[in-house]
Design a protein around this motif. Structure first.
Motif, PDB file in Angstrom:
ATOM      1  N   GLY A  64      24.880  50.909  27.409  1.00 12.40           N
ATOM      2  CA  GLY A  64      24.104  51.756  26.518  1.00 12.40           C
ATOM      3  C   GLY A  64      22.633  51.424  26.558  1.00 12.40           C
ATOM      4  N   GLY A  81      36.569  51.512  17.752  1.00 14.79           N
ATOM      5  CA  GLY A  81      36.163  52.883  18.045  1.00 14.79           C
ATOM      6  C   GLY A  81      36.841  53.920  17.187  1.00 14.79           C
ATOM      7  N   ARG A  92      35.762  55.450  24.383  1.00 15.97           N
ATOM      8  CA  ARG A  92      35.613  56.678  25.175  1.00 15.97           C
ATOM      9  C   ARG A  92      35.626  56.361  26.663  1.00 15.97           C
ATOM     10  N   LEU A  93      34.930  55.284  27.056  1.00 10.04           N
ATOM     11  CA  LEU A  93      34.894  54.911  28.471  1.00 10.04           C
ATOM     12  C   LEU A  93      36.245  54.407  28.954  1.00 10.04           C
ATOM     13  N   ALA A 129      29.280  51.537  16.820  1.00 12.75           N
ATOM     14  CA  ALA A 129      28.768  52.416  17.861  1.00 12.75           C
ATOM     15  C   ALA A 129      29.272  51.989  19.240  1.00 12.75           C
ATOM     16  N   VAL A 130      29.183  50.692  19.531  1.00 10.32           N
ATOM     17  CA  VAL A 130      29.648  50.195  20.831  1.00 10.32           C
ATOM     18  C   VAL A 130      31.153  50.371  20.956  1.00 10.32           C
ATOM     19  N   GLU A 176      38.150  57.453  29.670  1.00 13.61           N
ATOM     20  CA  GLU A 176      37.658  58.066  30.903  1.00 13.61           C
ATOM     21  C   GLU A 176      38.172  57.313  32.123  1.00 13.61           C
ATOM     22  N   ARG A 214      19.438  49.845  20.523  1.00 14.79           N
ATOM     23  CA  ARG A 214      19.426  50.685  19.328  1.00 14.79           C
ATOM     24  C   ARG A 214      18.343  50.229  18.370  1.00 14.79           C
ATOM     25  N   ARG A 258      31.870  53.978  21.848  1.00 10.73           N
ATOM     26  CA  ARG A 258      31.512  54.257  23.247  1.00 10.73           C
ATOM     27  C   ARG A 258      32.488  53.572  24.199  1.00 10.73           C
ATOM     28  N   ALA A 288      30.906  45.875  27.404  1.00 11.59           N
ATOM     29  CA  ALA A 288      30.637  46.122  25.990  1.00 11.59           C
ATOM     30  C   ALA A 288      30.368  44.823  25.241  1.00 11.59           C
ATOM     31  N   ARG A 335      28.455  51.868  31.984  1.00  8.14           N
ATOM     32  CA  ARG A 335      27.807  52.735  31.000  1.00  8.14           C
ATOM     33  C   ARG A 335      27.982  52.210  29.581  1.00  8.14           C
ATOM     34  N   ALA A 336      28.907  51.250  29.402  1.00  7.77           N
ATOM     35  CA  ALA A 336      29.098  50.671  28.068  1.00  7.77           C
ATOM     36  C   ALA A 336      27.898  49.853  27.629  1.00  7.77           C
TER      37      ALA A 336
END
Length: 773
Positions: free
Chosen positions: A748, A454, A698-699, A691-692, A702, A751, A695, A433, A745-746
């Motif tokens: 992204g 976040g 969330r990761l 936004a980052v 997970e 943008r 995300r 990130a 996946r961070a």
């Protein structure tokens, strides 16, 4: 840095303490670095070694609370800085506190702002060396292990297999002894203090696996597990190094504040002579001389002289403020071109700068107490791992298995549950990130801030230098082009920020020769027998023109020009809104976030900015204490606040907020207090960081769930004897790879530049030339 009596005593005590580190007891002779409040309460600050997580924080604070007389113990995890206060008549003293910390398993010494940075660099270097050794050993041991695996299904003889096992031992044992030291030391330190830390199951798993492998090799068994032990250390060290890389919190705070301080002051004696003396010798009521270009050493009131000072310490406004007799000036403010005689109103240690530093310290201590995801997971992990391994061994013994089989199953559980995935789950996301944010023009100071970013629901902006650009611009022109050209050429000879805005219109012309600056007033030059003046309305006899200009642009400041006896001209100068400020604020509101403006500037300027941005919630004229109070009130109301600011007066609020962001042009102290810095002239990075952050959080969740699910599947299999330590190590490695891939996946996708939400009618309003300060 101001050398107060307490600070001088602190330095001397620190030197003596450093020389006496080998002594078993410090004794009361080393209490000199303790400071005392007006009420007599004693306070000391320690640098504590071995602190790693929130569990250490709670253990230290609870342990010191048991020392008789200790009223307060607060540990800053970032700086590993412990502040302890105790009553003057209590039995507590430095020696009692140090001994209690030693009993808890932590070494302590007087806090030195330079020492944490050195210790951090040394620790990083040590971890990188350990990681390099573990990586090298893992590659070589795995090559040997693959040969044994291939040989087990072919015609490898037992003698060759045992030889390969012994070669693995020769590589793995010394490598594990060196690379595992950070974990072994942490485990031993915790055991001495009667605590079980996260390092204990790691140490137990590695040591038992190595011991069992040596025994199995000596007995000529088919399997040995050197590869599992060294791979375990390798993956755990990756997580530890990543975590260390992201712990670049505000090491520069004390140094940045020290840059605003003075070591001495020019005291005016009774006979009128001037003598430079340490600040500790200056009492309230003394008179000090502040020469042009010097910083004000202590809070005071001007008795004589006129000048301009940089008052951004108080208001955040970068335009110098004209001051004269009777005006109050804060410590750390930068004097302009006039000499000032200042009557001291606050002793060293009680100045405005000291208050800012105290606010910063308290805010950072409060934030360091916020438990992040990894800390919460760690508190649950350790007892569960021990219970699972112990129950597995006991279950096999009760089932009639021998000690060898029971120990094999218990070690398999320890290895399969070792926190590689947990150790990588958070740092891997932080690193990825951080790279994504860097592409968006954001430099992340603190990886743990991603979780906080976040969850932001409120964004609070400072005005000057944050919603506006740091450099002032010419709002409107007056008079003819020739007059503007002469004023711009004269402005080239001035260091005033407002003059710099006017000087941009010089179009490559050279400054007038012989121009002279009048302290606190402006600049003058004689050209072709005509005196040209540029500066304040009074300096140019342009009060009426200045009033008219301010009536047309009340949010601006004015700089005036006059040529001889001609008609003077007033030029309004202000700071421009950042190019995308309107769009970014609209996007934040469309996302359902609350937006507010808190500024130390005057109400008219703040109101103009808020009106342009459509922000109804704003306050002006706020001190650093006021800003912290507003941030804390929002926090008590359940809001998670992102503070965006740039001035030194914003630094305490940046530290107190749930998360914080500063432009790269911010004051050094504000940069140090912020979680992240953004580059460029726009505010789009505010949207990017939110936004980052969302995300990344969330990761992180997970990854923690993936690590938990892996353990739910693997532990029963290991406990049932279906997983050997070798297979357990492979499964553990596989879980680490999975969470690392998920962390990628961070990154992204790029943008687009922010635009108004679809619900807004019409295009975003253009930002006109007439702008706000």
């Amino acid at each position: 840095m101001c050398c107060t009596d307490a600070a001088l005593a602190y330095v001397e005590a620190h030197a003596a303490w450093s020389e006496a580190n080998t002594r078993p007891s410090l004794g009361r002779n080393y209490d000199a670095f303790v400071t005392r409040s007006h009420a007599g309460a004693a306070r000391a600050e320690f640098a504590v070694e071995g602190v790693r997580c929130a569990a250490c924080l709670s253990a230290i604070e609870r342990g010191l609370a048991e020392v008789p007389g200790v009223a307060l113990a607060r540990l800053n995890l970032t700086e590993r800085r412990l502040a302890v206060e105790w009553a003057p008549d209590a039995a507590a003293d430095v020696e009692a506190i140090r001994l209690r910390l030693a009993a808890l398993g932590y070494a302590a010494h007087p806090f030195d702002p330079r020492r944490p940075a050195d210790a951090e660099a040394a620790e990083s270097e040590r971890l990188i060396r350990a990681l390099a050794v573990a990586g090298f050993a893992s590659m070589n041991v795995m090559l040997l292990a693959i040969s044994v695996w291939a040989g087990s299904v072919s015609d490898m003889t037992p003698e060759n297999r045992d030889l390969f096992h012994w070669i693995q031992a020769l590589v793995a044992l010394p490598a594990a002894a060196y690379a595992g030291r950070p974990f072994y030391e942490g485990a031993l330190r915790g055991l001495r203090a009667g605590r079980i830390t996260m390092d204990f199951p790691i140490t137990l798993g590695v040591v038992l696996t190595l011991v069992m492998s040596v025994v199995e090799t000596a007995l000529g068994a088919t399997h040995a597990y050197f590869d599992g032990a060294i791979m375990l250390l390798f993956f755990l060290l990756i997580g530890r190094v990543l975590e260390q890389a992201m712990r670049r919190r505000t090491r520069a705070l004390a140094e940045n504040l020290a840059a605003l301080r003075c070591e001495t002051a020019a005291r005016i004696e009774a006979d009128g002579s001037v003598r430079d003396v340490p600040l500790g010798e200056i009492a309230p009521g003394a008179r000090v001389l502040v020469r042009p270009g010097e910083r004000v050493p202590m809070d005071g009131r001007i008795e004589r002289g006129r000048s301009e000072i940089d008052a951004s310490l108080v208001t955040g406004e970068t335009v110098p403020v004209a001051v004269g007799e009777g005006a109050r000036v804060p410590a750390g403010a930068l004097n302009g071109d006039g000499a000032l005689v200042v009557a001291v109103t606050a002793a060293a240690g009680a100045s405005f700068l000291d208050e800012v530093e105290a606010l910063m310290r308290r805010a950072l201590e409060a934030r360091s107490r916020i438990m992040v995801l990894s800390d919460r997971a760690t508190r649950l992990y350790v007892p569960l791992v021990h219970a699972a391994a112990a129950l597995t061994g006991a279950g096999w013994l009760l089932a009639g298995a021998g000690p060898h089989a029971a120990l094999l199953a218990a070690v398999a559980v320890l290895v399969v549950t070792c926190p590689c995935a947990l150790g990588l789950a958070i740092p891997a996301v932080q690193v990825v990130a951080a790279g994504a944010l860097f592409r968006d023009g954001v430099l992340l100071n603190d990886g743990s801030a991603l979780e906080r970013l976040g969850r932001i629901d409120t964004v609070v902006f400072d005005k000057t230098g944050t919603l506006t650009l740091p450099e002032p611009v010419l709002v409107a022109t007056a008079g003819d082009d020739a007059t503007l050209g002469r004023a711009a050429r004269l402005a080239l000879s001035s260091r005033h920020p407002m003059a710099a805005a006017l000087a941009r219109a010089a179009d490559g012309a050279e400054p007038y020769p012989g121009a002279q600056e009048a302290a606190g007033l402006g600049v003058r030059a004689v050209v072709d027998g005509v005196e040209l003046r540029l500066g304040s309305p009074a300096f140019c006899s342009a009060e009426a023109q200045a009033a008219a200009a301010l009536a047309a642009a009340p949010e601006a400041s004015v700089i005036c020009f006059r040529a001889g006896a001609g008609e003077p001209v007033a030029y309004p100068v202000a700071q421009a809104l950042r190019p995308d400020a309107v769009e970014v604020v609209a996007a934040l509101r469309a996302q359902g976030r609350r937006v507010a403006v808190l500024s130390g500037d005057r109400a008219s300027a703040v109101a103009a900015v808020a009106a342009r941005l459509g922000v109804a919630e704003w306050e002006a004229g706020l001190s650093p204490q006021d800003k912290i109070a507003r941030i804390e009130a929002l926090g008590r109301a359940g809001r998670r606040v992102l503070m965006v600011g740039d001035g030194l007066n914003d630094a305490p609020a940046l530290a107190a907020a749930h998360a914080s962001l500063s432009p790269v042009t911010a004051a050094h102290v504000s940069q140090a207090a912020a979680d992240a810095l953004f580059l460029g002239r726009g505010l789009a990075p505010v949207l990017a960081v939110l936004a980052v952050g969302a995300r990344a959080r969330r990761l992180m969740m997970e990854n923690l769930w993936l690590a938990g699910a892996y353990n739910l599947v693997a532990v029963p299999l290991a406990a049932a004897g279906l997983l050997t330590p070798l297979i357990a190590a492979l499964a553990m490695s596989g879980s680490s790879v999975v969470v690392t891939l998920n962390a990628l996946r961070a990154r992204g996708r790029p943008r687009p530049a922010p635009s108004l939400p679809s619900g807004e009618s019409g295009p975003a309003p253009a930002i006109p030339a007439v702008l706000v300060p």
